[in-house]
Design an enzyme around this catalytic site. Structure first.
Site, PDB file in Angstrom:
ATOM      1  N   HIS A  43       0.842  -1.194   0.000  1.00 14.96           N
ATOM      2  CA  HIS A  43       0.000   0.000   0.000  1.00 14.96           C
ATOM      3  C   HIS A  43       0.880   1.247   0.000  1.00 14.96           C
ATOM      4  O   HIS A  43       2.110   1.165   0.063  1.00 14.96           O
ATOM      5  CB  HIS A  43      -1.000  -0.004   1.168  1.00 14.96           C
ATOM      6  N   ASP A  48      -5.295   4.756   9.576  1.00 14.16           N
ATOM      7  CA  ASP A  48      -5.667   4.142  10.844  1.00 14.16           C
ATOM      8  C   ASP A  48      -6.957   3.340  10.682  1.00 14.16           C
ATOM      9  O   ASP A  48      -7.777   3.637   9.798  1.00 14.16           O
ATOM     10  CB  ASP A  48      -5.894   5.213  11.911  1.00 14.16           C
ATOM     11  N   TYR A  76      -8.223  15.280   2.896  1.00 12.53           N
ATOM     12  CA  TYR A  76      -9.005  14.595   3.924  1.00 12.53           C
ATOM     13  C   TYR A  76     -10.233  15.408   4.310  1.00 12.53           C
ATOM     14  O   TYR A  76     -10.230  16.640   4.239  1.00 12.53           O
ATOM     15  CB  TYR A  76      -8.171  14.402   5.197  1.00 12.53           C
ATOM     16  N   TYR A 179       0.142  14.878   9.730  1.00 14.19           N
ATOM     17  CA  TYR A 179      -0.720  14.071  10.592  1.00 14.19           C
ATOM     18  C   TYR A 179      -1.962  14.884  10.945  1.00 14.19           C
ATOM     19  O   TYR A 179      -1.882  15.895  11.646  1.00 14.19           O
ATOM     20  CB  TYR A 179       0.027  13.638  11.854  1.00 14.19           C
ATOM     21  N   LEU A 200     -12.503  10.342  10.153  1.00 12.58           N
ATOM     22  CA  LEU A 200     -11.494  10.799   9.200  1.00 12.58           C
ATOM     23  C   LEU A 200     -11.661  10.012   7.901  1.00 12.58           C
ATOM     24  O   LEU A 200     -11.718   8.778   7.923  1.00 12.58           O
ATOM     25  CB  LEU A 200     -10.081  10.588   9.761  1.00 12.58           C
TER      26      LEU A 200
END
EC number: 5.4.99.25
Length: 313
Positions: A43, A48, A76, A179, A200
């Site tokens: 990947h 997460d 995101y 992050y 998320l």
């Protein structure tokens, strides 16, 4: 597209997974690898278990170019709970503080503006970033804190979609190594109330189209009845994007077959095409067949860097 072998298939390409909630990126990778009967898979940047959305999975020779997707921009959508801070900066962690929330839109926008553009970020202890060969989250789970250096990041766009005194929803377009949980934690501290991620979703990686994403359930449905039947494998293969889509932003240098043959032997060759110094996408002949990436480090000189293997007979 696939070349049979006793172990599996030498299948090359990239599948855009819409990662579901509650599964690790590595578990999803292994399931996809088995569904495609692929010998090799990787990947391009873990999400997460809490996160969903775009996870490009590279199969076969495409794994050689996964690093370029790791380094690509990402987009995101994140929902954050205000007033509660957790030790992991998300809903899976333990609450470490609860504070009242008092803000208006002007104060909210001022806090958000701090994160737009270039800045430095200290990675979370609950990240997969490695220290002495082990991910930081392993140390964090043992109560060990490791000193981390701040790293430069760039938030190209940050939009506020909705907010109230309990939640905010943001869309963030950012550089590699950003992050989102850390942005939300820092954002909560700037507001003085604390915050953590409750949802998320990765909307985009590089320029990959979101409409090309496929779900694990849809892949499993295709393979349900006869997972090894040629017609079933052909249906799965039709979902793959070409491996050079991972390096589509690189300028292309097309070589005649005689020069391409020398490059495949590892030789530096002279080229008349003069893109700027740096990495280039290598294609061959009138068909423009992709065969790897090279680097122009001096005017007119092309050196191979990462080449795909020739199909085995």
């Amino acid at each position: 597209m696939g070349r049979p072998s006793r172990r599996g298939r030498d299948i090359d390409g990239i599948v855009l997974l819409d990662k579901p909630l509650g599964i690790s990126s590595n578990d999803l990778l292994q399931k996809v690898k088995r569904l495609f009967r692929a010998n090799k898979a990787g990947h391009t940047g873990a999400l997460d278990p809490l996160a969903t959305g775009m996870l490009p999975v590279c199969l076969g020779e495409a794994t050689k170019f996964s690093q370029h997707l790791l380094e690509a921009d990402k987009r995101y959508r994140v929902t954050a709970r205000l007033g509660e801070r957790t030790d992991t900066s998300d809903a899976e962690g333990q609450t470490v503080s609860v504070r009242p929330v008092s803000l208006d839109k002007a104060r909210l926008e001022a806090a958000l503006n701090h994160f737009r553009g270039e800045s430095s970020q200290v990675p979370s202890m609950f990240s997969a970033l490695k220290h002495q060969g082990r991910p930081l989250y392993e140390y964090a789970r043992k109560g060990i804190t490791v000193e981390r250096e701040a790293r430069p990041i760039h938030v190209y766009d940050l939009q506020l979609h909705r907010w109230d005194l309990t939640e905010v929803e943001l869309e963030i377009h950012c550089s590699k190594g950003t992050y989102i949980r850390t942005i939300i934690d820092d954002f909560g501290e700037r507001l003085g109330c604390g915050a953590h991620v409750t949802a998320l979703r990765r909307l985009a990686v590089a320029r990959y189209p979101s409409e090309r994403m496929v779900t694990l359930a849809s892949l499993q449905a295709i393979a349900a009845d006869a997972p090894e039947a040629p017609e079933i494998l052909a249906q799965l293969d039709a979902l793959l994007l070409p491996m050079d889509s991972a390096v589509a932003d690189m300028p292309a240098v097309n070589l005649p077959s005689d020069l391409a043959a020398r490059v495949r032997l590892g030789q530096t060759v002279a080229v008349t095409t003069q893109p700027q110094d740096g990495l280039v996408r290598l294609t061959e002949g009138d068909a423009g067949r992709f065969f790897g990436i090279g680097e122009i480090a001096a005017p007119g000189r092309l050196t191979p860097r990462r080449l795909i293997a020739e199909p085995r007979a």
